[in-house]
Design an enzyme around this catalytic site. Sequence first.
Site, mmCIF file in Angstrom:
data_model
loop_
_atom_site.group_PDB
_atom_site.id
_atom_site.type_symbol
_atom_site.label_atom_id
_atom_site.label_comp_id
_atom_site.label_asym_id
_atom_site.label_seq_id
_atom_site.Cartn_x
_atom_site.Cartn_y
_atom_site.Cartn_z
ATOM 1 N N CYS A 85 -0.897 3.430 -35.491
ATOM 2 C CA CYS A 85 -1.745 3.748 -34.296
ATOM 3 C C CYS A 85 -1.396 4.627 -32.953
ATOM 4 O O CYS A 85 -2.099 5.392 -32.423
ATOM 5 C CB CYS A 85 -2.552 2.463 -33.880
ATOM 6 S SG CYS A 85 -3.188 1.716 -35.409
ATOM 7 N N GLU A 126 -7.688 0.158 -34.473
ATOM 8 C CA GLU A 126 -7.614 1.450 -33.651
ATOM 9 C C GLU A 126 -8.056 2.781 -34.634
ATOM 10 O O GLU A 126 -8.708 3.618 -34.161
ATOM 11 C CB GLU A 126 -6.108 1.644 -32.992
ATOM 12 C CG GLU A 126 -5.697 0.787 -32.128
ATOM 13 C CD GLU A 126 -4.780 -0.430 -32.652
ATOM 14 O OE1 GLU A 126 -5.168 -0.911 -33.938
ATOM 15 O OE2 GLU A 126 -3.889 -0.685 -32.493
ATOM 16 N N SER A 148 -1.271 -4.900 -29.207
ATOM 17 C CA SER A 148 -0.545 -3.731 -29.106
ATOM 18 C C SER A 148 -0.287 -2.949 -30.172
ATOM 19 O O SER A 148 -0.391 -3.267 -31.444
ATOM 20 C CB SER A 148 0.593 -4.441 -28.578
ATOM 21 O OG SER A 148 1.780 -3.408 -28.235
ATOM 22 N N HIS A 169 -6.359 0.037 -39.770
ATOM 23 C CA HIS A 169 -6.157 -1.032 -38.556
ATOM 24 C C HIS A 169 -7.202 -0.659 -37.753
ATOM 25 O O HIS A 169 -8.247 0.158 -37.770
ATOM 26 C CB HIS A 169 -4.701 -0.425 -37.695
ATOM 27 C CG HIS A 169 -3.756 -0.993 -38.322
ATOM 28 N ND1 HIS A 169 -2.241 -0.825 -38.041
ATOM 29 C CD2 HIS A 169 -3.257 -1.556 -39.705
ATOM 30 C CE1 HIS A 169 -1.455 -1.424 -38.659
ATOM 31 N NE2 HIS A 169 -2.171 -1.852 -39.835
ATOM 32 N N CYS A 186 0.570 -0.595 -33.427
ATOM 33 C CA CYS A 186 1.619 -0.205 -34.025
ATOM 34 C C CYS A 186 2.249 1.265 -34.193
ATOM 35 O O CYS A 186 1.655 1.948 -33.590
ATOM 36 C CB CYS A 186 1.455 -0.796 -35.464
ATOM 37 S SG CYS A 186 0.375 0.388 -36.314
HETATM 38 ZN ZN LIG Z 1 -1.899 -0.233 -36.134
#
Ligand SMILES: [Zn+2]
Length: 145
Positions: free
Chosen positions: A82, A52, A77, A50, A79
């Site tokens: 992360c 992040e 935002s 992802h 998940c």
């Molecule tokens: Zn994530």
Amino acid sequence: MDKFMQAAIDEARQGLAEGGIPIGSVLVHNGQIIGRGHNRRVQQGSAIRHGEMDALENAGRQSAQTYRESVLYTTLSPCAMCSGAILLYGIPKVIIGENQTFLGEEALLRERGVQLDVLHNNECLHLMQAFIATQPTLWNEDIGE
Ligand SMILES: [Zn+2]
């Protein structure tokens, strides 16, 4: 526009140009970007890259002290995965581009004392809205649906 959120958006756009999901992130310590990245699940056939996670991975190994003095910027935002990494490393502050197309674990992060700042940034929102409209299957895969 915050220059660090702009850097995260630049990462998201780069991801889109590579055929990936347009989510970008930067890790900032003492006013400097120490890691930057974007979602590379498609590009690398990865289960965990992802935006992040990619920024954290690209920052490399850092001391606990460094994480505790850092701010994570992300266009979307965060998940559960992360958010878990944010909690694990004790990152105290997260700046979020938007949480309208996807609301991550913001309640959990707040409950655990992480300071969140949601910018409701239109560029982040439009990037995700356009992507979800054209690639719904790819998007659902990204969030485990
Ligand atoms: Zn994530």
